[in-house]
Design a protein around this motif. Structure first.
Motif, short mmCIF file in Angstrom:
data_model
loop_
_atom_site.label_atom_id
_atom_site.label_comp_id
_atom_site.label_asym_id
_atom_site.label_seq_id
_atom_site.Cartn_x
_atom_site.Cartn_y
_atom_site.Cartn_z
N PHE A 146 15.40 32.62 22.24
CA PHE A 146 16.09 33.29 20.88
C PHE A 146 17.32 33.80 21.67
CE2 PHE A 146 17.43 36.21 18.54
CZ PHE A 146 17.23 35.94 16.76
N ILE A 147 17.71 34.34 22.65
CA ILE A 147 18.74 34.90 23.36
C ILE A 147 19.55 33.40 23.96
CG2 ILE A 147 19.64 36.34 24.88
CD1 ILE A 147 16.93 38.11 24.69
N VAL A 148 18.99 33.41 24.39
CA VAL A 148 19.80 31.79 25.09
C VAL A 148 20.63 30.80 23.08
CG1 VAL A 148 19.70 29.33 25.48
CG2 VAL A 148 18.92 30.90 27.20
N ILE A 149 19.84 30.63 22.33
CA ILE A 149 19.69 30.28 21.35
C ILE A 149 21.12 30.89 20.38
CG2 ILE A 149 19.60 28.69 19.30
CD1 ILE A 149 16.66 27.84 20.14
N GLU A 150 21.47 32.05 20.29
CA GLU A 150 22.21 33.37 19.60
C GLU A 150 23.58 32.88 20.37
OE1 GLU A 150 22.17 34.83 16.78
OE2 GLU A 150 20.60 34.49 15.90
N VAL A 151 23.22 33.57 22.02
CA VAL A 151 24.16 33.40 22.84
C VAL A 151 25.05 31.96 22.64
CG1 VAL A 151 25.46 33.53 25.36
CG2 VAL A 151 23.53 35.38 24.56
N PHE A 152 24.31 30.90 22.70
CA PHE A 152 25.50 29.90 22.40
C PHE A 152 25.63 29.65 20.87
CE2 PHE A 152 25.39 25.30 20.56
CZ PHE A 152 26.41 25.15 21.68
N MET A 153 25.81 29.90 20.03
CA MET A 153 26.06 29.86 18.74
C MET A 153 26.90 31.27 18.17
SD MET A 153 22.80 29.87 16.51
CE MET A 153 22.95 31.33 15.29
N MET A 154 27.08 32.50 19.57
CA MET A 154 28.10 33.64 19.12
C MET A 154 29.61 32.70 20.17
SD MET A 154 26.41 37.62 19.37
CE MET A 154 25.51 36.83 20.87
N VAL A 155 29.07 31.95 21.02
CA VAL A 155 29.80 31.44 22.27
C VAL A 155 30.59 30.32 21.07
CG1 VAL A 155 30.29 30.16 24.01
CG2 VAL A 155 29.08 32.13 23.85
N TYR A 156 29.95 29.51 20.60
CA TYR A 156 30.58 28.99 18.79
C TYR A 156 31.35 29.26 18.29
CZ TYR A 156 30.18 24.52 16.30
OH TYR A 156 31.28 23.75 14.94
N ILE A 157 30.94 30.35 17.08
CA ILE A 157 31.40 30.99 16.55
C ILE A 157 32.81 31.51 16.97
CG2 ILE A 157 31.34 33.04 14.93
CD1 ILE A 157 28.61 32.62 14.58
N PHE A 158 32.90 32.07 18.29
CA PHE A 158 34.45 33.02 18.94
C PHE A 158 35.47 31.89 19.44
CE2 PHE A 158 36.44 33.98 22.52
CZ PHE A 158 37.43 35.88 21.95
N ILE A 159 34.70 30.22 20.02
CA ILE A 159 35.16 29.49 20.50
C ILE A 159 36.28 29.06 18.57
CG2 ILE A 159 35.93 27.36 20.57
CD1 ILE A 159 33.56 28.07 22.91
N LYS A 160 35.45 28.79 18.47
CA LYS A 160 36.17 28.20 16.38
C LYS A 160 36.81 29.10 16.22
CE LYS A 160 34.64 24.00 16.68
NZ LYS A 160 34.89 22.74 16.35
N ASN A 161 36.34 30.33 15.70
CA ASN A 161 37.09 31.27 15.01
C ASN A 161 36.83 32.76 15.95
OD1 ASN A 161 36.78 29.93 12.56
ND2 ASN A 161 35.26 30.15 12.46
N PRO A 162 38.10 32.68 16.30
CA PRO A 162 38.00 34.26 17.21
C PRO A 162 38.51 35.04 16.68
CG PRO A 162 40.06 32.42 17.94
CD PRO A 162 39.11 31.92 16.26
N TRP A 163 39.51 34.91 16.13
CA TRP A 163 39.76 36.22 15.71
C TRP A 163 39.03 36.86 14.46
CZ3 TRP A 163 43.50 38.06 18.25
CH2 TRP A 163 44.42 37.33 18.57
N PRO A 164 37.35 36.76 13.88
CA PRO A 164 36.71 37.22 12.95
C PRO A 164 36.28 38.05 14.07
CG PRO A 164 37.27 35.23 11.58
CD PRO A 164 38.15 34.93 12.50
N SER A 165 35.78 37.30 15.06
CA SER A 165 34.86 37.72 16.31
C SER A 165 34.96 38.63 16.62
CB SER A 165 34.86 36.31 16.84
OG SER A 165 34.05 34.87 16.33
N ILE A 166 36.64 38.60 17.05
CA ILE A 166 37.10 40.11 17.63
C ILE A 166 37.35 41.17 16.51
CG2 ILE A 166 39.47 40.55 18.49
CD1 ILE A 166 39.71 37.65 19.28
N ALA A 167 37.17 41.01 15.67
CA ALA A 167 37.12 41.71 14.51
C ALA A 167 36.33 42.39 14.38
CB ALA A 167 38.06 41.42 13.20
#
Length: 121
Positions: free
Chosen positions: A80-101
């Motif tokens: 679960f942690i590995v999948i969630e981290v992968f999803m967070m990295v993907y979200i961060f790469i695709k949309n960095p500003w909302p992730s940073i916010a």
């Protein structure tokens, strides 16, 4: 203390109103997709930390009778942690500003938490 004030029915009215105002500001200053990315990133971060807490809890309290049980431990929470981290990295790469916010919002909450608890000690 003001945000913790409860009404006659036990609801934290001022805290709810503050959340309402923040939500209105988010909706009016950003697009729907940005708000969803912001929320998704922060929720993923907290669910990852929560599942990681299972390991910390079992390490600190190995023989506690009310220990939380999960099927397939430790593989299931690790997966679960590995999948969630992968999803967070993907979200961060695709949309960095909302992730940073979202990350900055969490850090600001942590800062306020530390300040409040520092004054209590």
């Amino acid at each position: 203390k003001k945000l913790a004030h409860l009404n006659k029915k036990g609801s934290p009215v001022y805290a709810i109103l503050l959340q309402f105002v923040i939500a209105l500001i988010l909706v009016h200053t950003s697009g729907f997709q940005q708000v969803m990315t912001y929320i998704g990133f922060t929720l993923s971060l907290f669910t990852t930390l929560t599942v990681g807490g299972v390991f910390i809890n079992r390490f600190k309290n190995p023989s506690h009778p009310s220990q939380y049980r999960t099927v397939g431990y430790p593989l299931t929470p690790i997966l679960f942690i590995v999948i969630e981290v992968f999803m967070m990295v993907y979200i961060f790469i695709k949309n960095p500003w909302p992730s940073i916010a979202g990350f900055l919002t969490i850090l600001s909450g942590l800062f306020v938490y530390v300040l409040i608890n520092k004054n209590k000690k």
